[in-house]
Design a protein around this motif. Structure first.
Motif, PDB file in Angstrom:
ATOM      1  N   ASN A  63     -52.397 -10.900  14.493  1.00  0.00           N
ATOM      2  CA  ASN A  63     -51.452 -11.978  14.275  1.00  0.00           C
ATOM      3  C   ASN A  63     -51.858 -12.774  13.034  1.00  0.00           C
ATOM      4  O   ASN A  63     -52.972 -13.287  12.954  1.00  0.00           O
ATOM      5  N   LEU A  64     -50.950 -12.869  12.056  1.00  0.00           N
ATOM      6  CA  LEU A  64     -51.175 -13.716  10.879  1.00  0.00           C
ATOM      7  C   LEU A  64     -50.389 -15.002  11.073  1.00  0.00           C
ATOM      8  O   LEU A  64     -49.157 -14.988  11.089  1.00  0.00           O
ATOM      9  N   ASP A  65     -51.078 -16.114  11.219  1.00  0.00           N
ATOM     10  CA  ASP A  65     -50.405 -17.376  11.503  1.00  0.00           C
ATOM     11  C   ASP A  65     -51.332 -18.528  11.114  1.00  0.00           C
ATOM     12  O   ASP A  65     -52.561 -18.404  11.212  1.00  0.00           O
ATOM     13  N   LEU A  66     -50.742 -19.645  10.729  1.00  0.00           N
ATOM     14  CA  LEU A  66     -51.532 -20.839  10.432  1.00  0.00           C
ATOM     15  C   LEU A  66     -52.126 -21.446  11.691  1.00  0.00           C
ATOM     16  O   LEU A  66     -53.198 -22.044  11.665  1.00  0.00           O
ATOM     17  N   ALA A 103     -53.833 -14.585   0.180  1.00  0.00           N
ATOM     18  CA  ALA A 103     -54.372 -14.626   1.541  1.00  0.00           C
ATOM     19  C   ALA A 103     -53.789 -13.507   2.398  1.00  0.00           C
ATOM     20  O   ALA A 103     -54.495 -12.886   3.201  1.00  0.00           O
ATOM     21  N   VAL A 104     -52.507 -13.243   2.222  1.00  0.00           N
ATOM     22  CA  VAL A 104     -51.854 -12.170   2.971  1.00  0.00           C
ATOM     23  C   VAL A 104     -52.436 -10.817   2.580  1.00  0.00           C
ATOM     24  O   VAL A 104     -52.737  -9.978   3.441  1.00  0.00           O
ATOM     25  N   ARG A 105     -52.605 -10.605   1.284  1.00  0.00           N
ATOM     26  CA  ARG A 105     -53.169  -9.325   0.840  1.00  0.00           C
ATOM     27  C   ARG A 105     -54.571  -9.124   1.403  1.00  0.00           C
ATOM     28  O   ARG A 105     -54.924  -8.020   1.856  1.00  0.00           O
ATOM     29  N   ALA A 106     -55.370 -10.170   1.404  1.00  0.00           N
ATOM     30  CA  ALA A 106     -56.730 -10.066   1.942  1.00  0.00           C
ATOM     31  C   ALA A 106     -56.715  -9.763   3.436  1.00  0.00           C
ATOM     32  O   ALA A 106     -57.495  -8.943   3.921  1.00  0.00           O
ATOM     33  N   ALA A 107     -55.807 -10.414   4.174  1.00  0.00           N
ATOM     34  CA  ALA A 107     -55.730 -10.200   5.628  1.00  0.00           C
ATOM     35  C   ALA A 107     -55.272  -8.783   5.955  1.00  0.00           C
ATOM     36  O   ALA A 107     -55.811  -8.130   6.857  1.00  0.00           O
ATOM     37  N   VAL A 108     -54.273  -8.300   5.225  1.00  0.00           N
ATOM     38  CA  VAL A 108     -53.766  -6.951   5.472  1.00  0.00           C
ATOM     39  C   VAL A 108     -54.816  -5.906   5.104  1.00  0.00           C
ATOM     40  O   VAL A 108     -55.041  -4.936   5.846  1.00  0.00           O
ATOM     41  N   ALA A 109     -55.469  -6.110   3.969  1.00  0.00           N
ATOM     42  CA  ALA A 109     -56.498  -5.161   3.538  1.00  0.00           C
ATOM     43  C   ALA A 109     -57.661  -5.147   4.526  1.00  0.00           C
ATOM     44  O   ALA A 109     -58.198  -4.081   4.858  1.00  0.00           O
ATOM     45  N   ARG A 110     -58.048  -6.325   5.013  1.00  0.00           N
ATOM     46  CA  ARG A 110     -59.136  -6.404   5.997  1.00  0.00           C
ATOM     47  C   ARG A 110     -58.769  -5.676   7.281  1.00  0.00           C
ATOM     48  O   ARG A 110     -59.592  -4.938   7.854  1.00  0.00           O
ATOM     49  N   THR A 111     -57.526  -5.860   7.721  1.00  0.00           N
ATOM     50  CA  THR A 111     -57.076  -5.200   8.948  1.00  0.00           C
ATOM     51  C   THR A 111     -57.087  -3.684   8.794  1.00  0.00           C
ATOM     52  O   THR A 111     -57.556  -2.956   9.672  1.00  0.00           O
ATOM     53  N   ALA A 112     -56.563  -3.210   7.669  1.00  0.00           N
ATOM     54  CA  ALA A 112     -56.528  -1.763   7.425  1.00  0.00           C
ATOM     55  C   ALA A 112     -57.940  -1.186   7.311  1.00  0.00           C
ATOM     56  O   ALA A 112     -58.215  -0.077   7.794  1.00  0.00           O
ATOM     57  N   GLU A 154     -56.132 -16.546  10.455  1.00  0.00           N
ATOM     58  CA  GLU A 154     -55.440 -17.737   9.958  1.00  0.00           C
ATOM     59  C   GLU A 154     -54.949 -17.480   8.534  1.00  0.00           C
ATOM     60  O   GLU A 154     -55.745 -17.194   7.631  1.00  0.00           O
ATOM     61  N   ALA A 155     -53.646 -17.546   8.351  1.00  0.00           N
ATOM     62  CA  ALA A 155     -53.078 -17.249   7.035  1.00  0.00           C
ATOM     63  C   ALA A 155     -51.715 -17.893   6.889  1.00  0.00           C
ATOM     64  O   ALA A 155     -50.935 -17.958   7.839  1.00  0.00           O
ATOM     65  N   ASP A 156     -51.449 -18.388   5.695  1.00  0.00           N
ATOM     66  CA  ASP A 156     -50.132 -18.908   5.327  1.00  0.00           C
ATOM     67  C   ASP A 156     -49.397 -17.773   4.616  1.00  0.00           C
ATOM     68  O   ASP A 156     -49.849 -17.306   3.567  1.00  0.00           O
ATOM     69  N   VAL A 157     -48.271 -17.329   5.163  1.00  0.00           N
ATOM     70  CA  VAL A 157     -47.588 -16.170   4.587  1.00  0.00           C
ATOM     71  C   VAL A 157     -47.032 -16.436   3.198  1.00  0.00           C
ATOM     72  O   VAL A 157     -46.662 -15.495   2.485  1.00  0.00           O
ATOM     73  N   SER A 158     -46.954 -17.705   2.804  1.00  0.00           N
ATOM     74  CA  SER A 158     -46.485 -18.015   1.453  1.00  0.00           C
ATOM     75  C   SER A 158     -47.587 -17.818   0.415  1.00  0.00           C
ATOM     76  O   SER A 158     -47.326 -17.844  -0.792  1.00  0.00           O
ATOM     77  N   VAL A 180     -41.806 -12.775   3.677  1.00  0.00           N
ATOM     78  CA  VAL A 180     -41.470 -11.386   4.040  1.00  0.00           C
ATOM     79  C   VAL A 180     -41.743 -10.457   2.866  1.00  0.00           C
ATOM     80  O   VAL A 180     -42.384  -9.403   3.013  1.00  0.00           O
ATOM     81  N   LEU A 181     -41.265 -10.844   1.690  1.00  0.00           N
ATOM     82  CA  LEU A 181     -41.452 -10.018   0.504  1.00  0.00           C
ATOM     83  C   LEU A 181     -42.937  -9.775   0.235  1.00  0.00           C
ATOM     84  O   LEU A 181     -43.355  -8.638  -0.037  1.00  0.00           O
ATOM     85  N   GLY A 182     -43.739 -10.834   0.321  1.00  0.00           N
ATOM     86  CA  GLY A 182     -45.161 -10.689   0.044  1.00  0.00           C
ATOM     87  C   GLY A 182     -45.870  -9.812   1.064  1.00  0.00           C
ATOM     88  O   GLY A 182     -46.687  -8.950   0.699  1.00  0.00           O
ATOM     89  N   LEU A 183     -45.586 -10.022   2.343  1.00  0.00           N
ATOM     90  CA  LEU A 183     -46.238  -9.225   3.388  1.00  0.00           C
ATOM     91  C   LEU A 183     -45.835  -7.762   3.273  1.00  0.00           C
ATOM     92  O   LEU A 183     -46.687  -6.862   3.349  1.00  0.00           O
ATOM     93  N   TRP A 184     -44.553  -7.507   3.096  1.00  0.00           N
ATOM     94  CA  TRP A 184     -44.098  -6.126   2.927  1.00  0.00           C
ATOM     95  C   TRP A 184     -44.708  -5.482   1.682  1.00  0.00           C
ATOM     96  O   TRP A 184     -45.111  -4.326   1.693  1.00  0.00           O
ATOM     97  N   ARG A 185     -44.760  -6.245   0.600  1.00  0.00           N
ATOM     98  CA  ARG A 185     -45.319  -5.724  -0.654  1.00  0.00           C
ATOM     99  C   ARG A 185     -46.784  -5.331  -0.465  1.00  0.00           C
ATOM    100  O   ARG A 185     -47.208  -4.246  -0.887  1.00  0.00           O
ATOM    101  N   CYS A 186     -47.562  -6.196   0.174  1.00  0.00           N
ATOM    102  CA  CYS A 186     -48.975  -5.904   0.391  1.00  0.00           C
ATOM    103  C   CYS A 186     -49.164  -4.714   1.332  1.00  0.00           C
ATOM    104  O   CYS A 186     -50.051  -3.870   1.122  1.00  0.00           O
ATOM    105  N   ALA A 187     -48.335  -4.651   2.365  1.00  0.00           N
ATOM    106  CA  ALA A 187     -48.430  -3.534   3.303  1.00  0.00           C
ATOM    107  C   ALA A 187     -48.033  -2.223   2.638  1.00  0.00           C
ATOM    108  O   ALA A 187     -48.647  -1.168   2.889  1.00  0.00           O
ATOM    109  N   ALA A 188     -47.014  -2.270   1.801  1.00  0.00           N
ATOM    110  CA  ALA A 188     -46.543  -1.055   1.134  1.00  0.00           C
ATOM    111  C   ALA A 188     -47.614  -0.455   0.238  1.00  0.00           C
ATOM    112  O   ALA A 188     -47.703   0.775   0.097  1.00  0.00           O
ATOM    113  N   GLU A 189     -48.450  -1.297  -0.355  1.00  0.00           N
ATOM    114  CA  GLU A 189     -49.538  -0.794  -1.194  1.00  0.00           C
ATOM    115  C   GLU A 189     -50.470   0.129  -0.404  1.00  0.00           C
ATOM    116  O   GLU A 189     -51.041   1.066  -0.969  1.00  0.00           O
TER     117      GLU A 189
END
Length: 253
Positions: free
Chosen positions: A30-33, A56-65, A48-52, A105-114
């Motif tokens: 879960n990514l949430d403030l 931070a989103v890229r770091a959280a997604v990369a860490r999870t993967a 803990e992450a602000d999706v804007s 949404v755009l940022g999270l999808w963009r980071c995940a797509a990478e």
């Protein structure tokens, strides 16, 4: 075992969605403030992450993967709304809503797509709204962001096909904690009377839609919006619902 990321999963639709995937045996983050609220599944991790904040989103997604060795499903659900007429709308409020609801949404999808594209597999999902497909009083900026999510869905689906599927869910009225906090019982009853199904959706029903869209049985569903609204937008009830909101102080959809 799949790895699933859900943003805004500390309450409401996001919490129910994270719980649905966790109950099915998936690893869920879960990514949430805010920390998860009551009813959260104990196996769901929280970052803990602000999706804007795309960094931070890229770091959280990369860490999870990296921690799990994969990234299978991402549900961009985080969203906010502020009830105000167009003449009361402030630049700060509008920018924050766009930053969270659309660019989040755009940022999270963009980071995940990478991560997903080189691996040639993955599902990108998001929470849109029936508000994005019609006029709706007192939510101009919110409505625009939800319409934008549908446009993102179509574009991502075309660019990332055939290996990455992309879809969004557009709920109507959902009985979330935010809804319960801002609507009086009388207001809820009036809204229910304007919906052919006669009630709000439960967050768990929207969660089931996300779980379905992420499953192999939905393998040909991509670039589309799944509307779940109890027939709210199927007929002539929209104007009635709009009147309820216009006359309801503090209402949020």
């Amino acid at each position: 075992m799949r790895t699933v990321v859900v943003s805004g999963a500390s309450s409401g639709i996001g919490l129910a969605t994270a719980r649905r995937f966790a109950e099915a045996g998936d690893r869920v983050v879960n990514l949430d403030l805010r920390p998860p609220g009551a009813g959260a599944h104990p196996a769901v991790g929280w970052i803990e992450a602000d999706v804007s904040d795309w960094a931070a989103v890229r770091a959280a997604v990369a860490r999870t993967a990296q921690d799990t060795g994969r990234l299978d499903v991402v549900v961009a659900n985080a969203g906010i709304s502020i009830r105000h007429g167009v003449l009361e709308l402030t630049e700060a409020d509008a920018r924050r809503i766009v930053d969270v609801n659309l660019l989040g949404v755009l940022g999270l999808w963009r980071c995940a797509a990478e991560i997903m594209v080189p691996r040639r597999q993955g599902v990108l999902l998001a929470t849109a709204s029936v508000n994005g497909s019609r006029g709706y009083p007192l939510y101009a900026d919110y409505n625009a962001t939800k319409a934008g999510i549908v446009a993102l869905c179509r574009t991502f689906a075309l660019e990332l096909a055939p290996h990455i599927r992309v879809a969004c869910v557009s709920p109507g009225a959902v009985l979330t904690p935010m809804q319960l906090a801002e609507y009086t019982p009388q207001m809820l009853d009036e809204v229910n009377r304007s919906i052919p199904a006669g009630r709000h959706a439960d967050p768990a029903e929207i969660a089931e839609a996300f779980h379905y869209l992420a499953s192999p049985v939905a393998s040909f569903f991509t670039g589309q919006e799944l509307v779940i609204d109890g027939a709210e937008t199927a007929g002539a009830t929209t104007a009635v619902f709009g009147d309820v909101l216009t006359n309801a102080p503090g209402a949020t959809v």
